[in-house]
Design a protein around this motif. Structure first.
Motif, PDB file in Angstrom:
ATOM      1  N   ASP A 192       0.837  -1.204   0.000  1.00  0.00           N
ATOM      2  CA  ASP A 192       0.000   0.000   0.000  1.00  0.00           C
ATOM      3  C   ASP A 192       0.870   1.252   0.000  1.00  0.00           C
ATOM      4  OD1 ASP A 192      -2.368  -1.420   0.046  1.00  0.00           O
ATOM      5  OD2 ASP A 192      -2.632  -1.284   2.213  1.00  0.00           O
ATOM      6  N   LEU A 193       1.927   1.234   0.802  1.00  0.00           N
ATOM      7  CA  LEU A 193       2.841   2.387   0.845  1.00  0.00           C
ATOM      8  C   LEU A 193       3.483   2.617  -0.511  1.00  0.00           C
ATOM      9  CD1 LEU A 193       4.364   4.583   2.411  1.00  0.00           C
ATOM     10  CD2 LEU A 193       6.047   2.838   3.047  1.00  0.00           C
ATOM     11  N   ALA A 194       3.882   1.534  -1.180  1.00  0.00           N
ATOM     12  CA  ALA A 194       4.475   1.668  -2.511  1.00  0.00           C
ATOM     13  C   ALA A 194       3.493   2.314  -3.484  1.00  0.00           C
ATOM     14  CB  ALA A 194       4.922   0.305  -3.031  1.00  0.00           C
ATOM     15  N   ALA A 195       2.236   1.912  -3.401  1.00  0.00           N
ATOM     16  CA  ALA A 195       1.225   2.510  -4.271  1.00  0.00           C
ATOM     17  C   ALA A 195       0.987   3.972  -3.907  1.00  0.00           C
ATOM     18  CB  ALA A 195      -0.077   1.713  -4.167  1.00  0.00           C
ATOM     19  N   GLN A 196       0.962   4.269  -2.596  1.00  0.00           N
ATOM     20  CA  GLN A 196       0.745   5.642  -2.154  1.00  0.00           C
ATOM     21  C   GLN A 196       1.884   6.562  -2.589  1.00  0.00           C
ATOM     22  OE1 GLN A 196       0.287   5.164   2.085  1.00  0.00           O
ATOM     23  NE2 GLN A 196      -1.572   3.932   1.840  1.00  0.00           N
ATOM     24  N   LYS A 197       3.101   6.034  -2.605  1.00  0.00           N
ATOM     25  CA  LYS A 197       4.252   6.838  -3.008  1.00  0.00           C
ATOM     26  C   LYS A 197       4.418   6.890  -4.530  1.00  0.00           C
ATOM     27  CE  LYS A 197       7.942   7.103  -0.412  1.00  0.00           C
ATOM     28  NZ  LYS A 197       9.145   6.841   0.434  1.00  0.00           N
ATOM     29  N   LYS A 198       3.487   6.261  -5.232  1.00  0.00           N
ATOM     30  CA  LYS A 198       3.460   6.258  -6.699  1.00  0.00           C
ATOM     31  C   LYS A 198       4.643   5.495  -7.306  1.00  0.00           C
ATOM     32  CE  LYS A 198       1.067  10.719  -6.691  1.00  0.00           C
ATOM     33  NZ  LYS A 198       1.104  12.137  -7.158  1.00  0.00           N
ATOM     34  N   CYS A 199       5.123   4.493  -6.588  1.00  0.00           N
ATOM     35  CA  CYS A 199       6.119   3.606  -7.183  1.00  0.00           C
ATOM     36  C   CYS A 199       5.454   2.867  -8.337  1.00  0.00           C
ATOM     37  CB  CYS A 199       6.624   2.584  -6.155  1.00  0.00           C
ATOM     38  SG  CYS A 199       7.242   3.296  -4.610  1.00  0.00           S
ATOM     39  N   ASP A 200       6.218   2.603  -9.382  1.00  0.00           N
ATOM     40  CA  ASP A 200       5.678   1.846 -10.514  1.00  0.00           C
ATOM     41  C   ASP A 200       5.711   0.347 -10.252  1.00  0.00           C
ATOM     42  OD1 ASP A 200       5.306   4.053 -12.582  1.00  0.00           O
ATOM     43  OD2 ASP A 200       7.399   4.341 -12.015  1.00  0.00           O
ATOM     44  N   GLY A 201       6.534  -0.059  -9.303  1.00  0.00           N
ATOM     45  CA  GLY A 201       6.640  -1.471  -8.991  1.00  0.00           C
ATOM     46  C   GLY A 201       7.475  -1.669  -7.747  1.00  0.00           C
ATOM     47  N   VAL A 202       7.708  -2.931  -7.407  1.00  0.00           N
ATOM     48  CA  VAL A 202       8.443  -3.247  -6.185  1.00  0.00           C
ATOM     49  C   VAL A 202       9.468  -4.346  -6.443  1.00  0.00           C
ATOM     50  CG1 VAL A 202       6.659  -2.539  -4.551  1.00  0.00           C
ATOM     51  CG2 VAL A 202       6.598  -4.858  -5.504  1.00  0.00           C
ATOM     52  N   GLU A 203      10.526  -4.290  -5.626  1.00  0.00           N
ATOM     53  CA  GLU A 203      11.544  -5.336  -5.608  1.00  0.00           C
ATOM     54  C   GLU A 203      11.559  -5.959  -4.208  1.00  0.00           C
ATOM     55  OE1 GLU A 203      16.004  -6.179  -4.675  1.00  0.00           O
ATOM     56  OE2 GLU A 203      15.668  -4.157  -5.475  1.00  0.00           O
ATOM     57  N   PRO A 204      10.786  -7.019  -3.986  1.00  0.00           N
ATOM     58  CA  PRO A 204      10.803  -7.694  -2.688  1.00  0.00           C
ATOM     59  C   PRO A 204      12.047  -8.578  -2.564  1.00  0.00           C
ATOM     60  CG  PRO A 204       9.199  -8.746  -4.140  1.00  0.00           C
ATOM     61  CD  PRO A 204       9.782  -7.594  -4.902  1.00  0.00           C
ATOM     62  N   ASP A 205      12.783  -8.408  -1.458  1.00  0.00           N
ATOM     63  CA  ASP A 205      14.053  -9.106  -1.267  1.00  0.00           C
ATOM     64  C   ASP A 205      13.889 -10.332  -0.367  1.00  0.00           C
ATOM     65  OD1 ASP A 205      16.744  -9.625  -1.484  1.00  0.00           O
ATOM     66  OD2 ASP A 205      17.373  -8.052  -0.105  1.00  0.00           O
ATOM     67  N   ASN A 206      14.921 -11.179  -0.367  1.00  0.00           N
ATOM     68  CA  ASN A 206      14.992 -12.369   0.487  1.00  0.00           C
ATOM     69  C   ASN A 206      13.818 -13.314   0.247  1.00  0.00           C
ATOM     70  OD1 ASN A 206      17.433 -11.585   1.947  1.00  0.00           O
ATOM     71  ND2 ASN A 206      16.156  -9.958   2.780  1.00  0.00           N
ATOM     72  N   MET A 207      13.662 -13.677  -1.006  1.00  0.00           N
ATOM     73  CA  MET A 207      12.534 -14.502  -1.428  1.00  0.00           C
ATOM     74  C   MET A 207      12.886 -15.983  -1.529  1.00  0.00           C
ATOM     75  SD  MET A 207      10.140 -12.262  -1.716  1.00  0.00           S
ATOM     76  CE  MET A 207       8.821 -12.717  -2.839  1.00  0.00           C
ATOM     77  N   ASP A 208      13.977 -16.393  -0.878  1.00  0.00           N
ATOM     78  CA  ASP A 208      14.363 -17.801  -0.924  1.00  0.00           C
ATOM     79  C   ASP A 208      14.791 -18.299   0.456  1.00  0.00           C
ATOM     80  OD1 ASP A 208      16.675 -16.329  -0.740  1.00  0.00           O
ATOM     81  OD2 ASP A 208      17.584 -17.104  -2.570  1.00  0.00           O
ATOM     82  N   GLY A 209      14.046 -17.894   1.482  1.00  0.00           N
ATOM     83  CA  GLY A 209      14.364 -18.290   2.844  1.00  0.00           C
ATOM     84  C   GLY A 209      14.365 -19.787   3.056  1.00  0.00           C
ATOM     85  N   TYR A 210      13.563 -20.505   2.277  1.00  0.00           N
ATOM     86  CA  TYR A 210      13.474 -21.953   2.453  1.00  0.00           C
ATOM     87  C   TYR A 210      14.805 -22.660   2.177  1.00  0.00           C
ATOM     88  CZ  TYR A 210      13.423 -22.977  -2.585  1.00  0.00           C
ATOM     89  OH  TYR A 210      13.764 -23.122  -3.913  1.00  0.00           O
ATOM     90  N   LEU A 211      15.728 -21.975   1.516  1.00  0.00           N
ATOM     91  CA  LEU A 211      17.039 -22.543   1.238  1.00  0.00           C
ATOM     92  C   LEU A 211      18.062 -22.162   2.303  1.00  0.00           C
ATOM     93  CD1 LEU A 211      17.286 -21.870  -2.619  1.00  0.00           C
ATOM     94  CD2 LEU A 211      16.754 -24.044  -1.477  1.00  0.00           C
ATOM     95  N   ASN A 212      17.639 -21.424   3.331  1.00  0.00           N
ATOM     96  CA  ASN A 212      18.551 -20.912   4.346  1.00  0.00           C
ATOM     97  C   ASN A 212      18.165 -21.412   5.735  1.00  0.00           C
ATOM     98  OD1 ASN A 212      20.362 -18.638   2.950  1.00  0.00           O
ATOM     99  ND2 ASN A 212      18.321 -18.546   2.041  1.00  0.00           N
ATOM    100  N   ASP A 213      19.051 -21.192   6.689  1.00  0.00           N
ATOM    101  CA  ASP A 213      18.809 -21.583   8.069  1.00  0.00           C
ATOM    102  C   ASP A 213      18.039 -20.468   8.754  1.00  0.00           C
ATOM    103  OD1 ASP A 213      18.842 -22.704  10.572  1.00  0.00           O
ATOM    104  OD2 ASP A 213      20.971 -22.316  10.949  1.00  0.00           O
TER     105      ASP A 213
END
Length: 325
Positions: A192-213
């Motif tokens: 919602d914040l990204a949309a409110q700030k008028k970002c065109d898109g998002v880069e969500p990080d750390n999307m492979d936790g299942y491979l980590n401890d």
């Protein structure tokens, strides 16, 4: 662990001149290869999306919304999901070789002739986003979807039970239990914040936790469900979304994401999967190798035939960059 180094720098502001430590692009003085491709693609998409308010368009929008709600994983609140505006701009879907800049720390250099800027969601001032838009740039906003950071303004919103082991080498940051439904309201608020700030898109990080401890017993299925939840929630807000790393699930997620962002696939000999997934689907792969400017001499000849959008960056992800031609 190959992931983004986010160094918290307060008071990040835009500047009209290049940062003192920013070299010229490897390709030329001011323009990267493909700097207009992203705009051309966006223009075509905008034209295709300009359907007005006729009944056919409304029916199509309703069907899309129902499909998005149905795709939400168990525990998500489809009823509270914002519905896209019929007049909203088309979601940005960049083609391979789209030019870009990735800067999460330091004074933001807004002078680069690139199609897309990837900047921190929380730290980037609204004025910087507006200025980049006025200059015809796409703005992608970074946030971590798979880790808890104790320096973020929404840190109190995270359920304690979903916060896991500390991430080695990253002060104040811990893995999250992505199978926890308690994370969903937090991530929705960030989108919602990204949309409110008028970002065109998002880069969500750390999307492979299942491979980590992480401290949790996460499965590949848990990660797929969570990553699809993030993509779906981004899309219903009109936001473009990129898949960060998660190389083992490229084939599973290429249909859900609009582009990909990879760190150091050359160093780890992991680039091939992108050519048969995102590149084959005509979706951009934004790629970074960390090191000195001379690294471009060996990296660029390898990634140019793959049609990647490659940058040589410092791990701090400040304004400094060398772009492959």
């Amino acid at each position: 662990m190959r992931r983004l180094a986010l160094l918290l720098v307060l008071g990040m502001t835009a500047c009209s001149e290049p940062a003192a430590n920013s070299p010229a692009d490897a390709s030329s003085g001011s323009s990267d290869t493909g700097s207009t491709e992203g705009h051309d693609a966006a223009s075509v998409a905008d034209a295709a999306n300009a359907t007005g308010t006729d009944a056919a368009a409304s029916a199509s929008l309703d069907a899309t919304t129902l499909e998005a709600d149905a795709a939400l994983p168990p525990g998500s609140d489809a009823g509270s999901t914002p519905k896209p505006d019929a007049g909203a701009q088309a979601i940005w879907k960049p083609a391979p070789q789209t030019s870009w800049q990735w800067q999460l720390t330091g004074m933001i250099d807004t002078s680069l002739d690139v199609a897309m800027y990837d900047l921190d969601l929380f730290e980037t001032p609204q004025a910087t986003i507006d200025a980049l838009h006025a200059d015809g740039r796409i703005v992608i906003c970074y946030f971590s979807a798979g880790s808890y950071e104790n320096f973020r303004p929404d840190k109190a919103d995270f359920p304690a039970a979903a916060i896991g082991k500390a991430m080695d080498g990253w002060a104040g940051e811990s893995w999250l239990d992505v199978s926890s439904a308690g994370l969903q309201p937090v991530m929705k608020a960030r989108l919602d914040l990204a949309a409110q700030k008028k970002c065109d898109g998002v880069e969500p990080d750390n999307m492979d936790g299942y491979l980590n401890d992480t401290g949790f017993t996460l499965t590949a299925a848990d990660q797929l469900a969570y990553n699809r939840f993030i993509a779906t929630e981004a899309h219903v807000r009109g936001l473009s979304v990129g898949l960060k790393n998660d190389i083992d699930q490229l084939d599973d997620l290429v249909g859900d994401y609009d582009w990909a962002l990879n760190e150091e696939c050359v160093k780890y000999n992991e680039c091939g999967g992108y050519t048969t997934s995102f590149i084959a689907a005509n979706k951009a792969v934004f790629h970074t190798e960390y090191g000195a400017a001379t690294l471009a001499d060996t990296v660029c000849p390898k990634t140019k035939p793959l049609r990647f959008s490659t940058l040589i960056k410092k791990l701090a992800l400040d304004a400094w960059r060398v772009a492959c031609p």
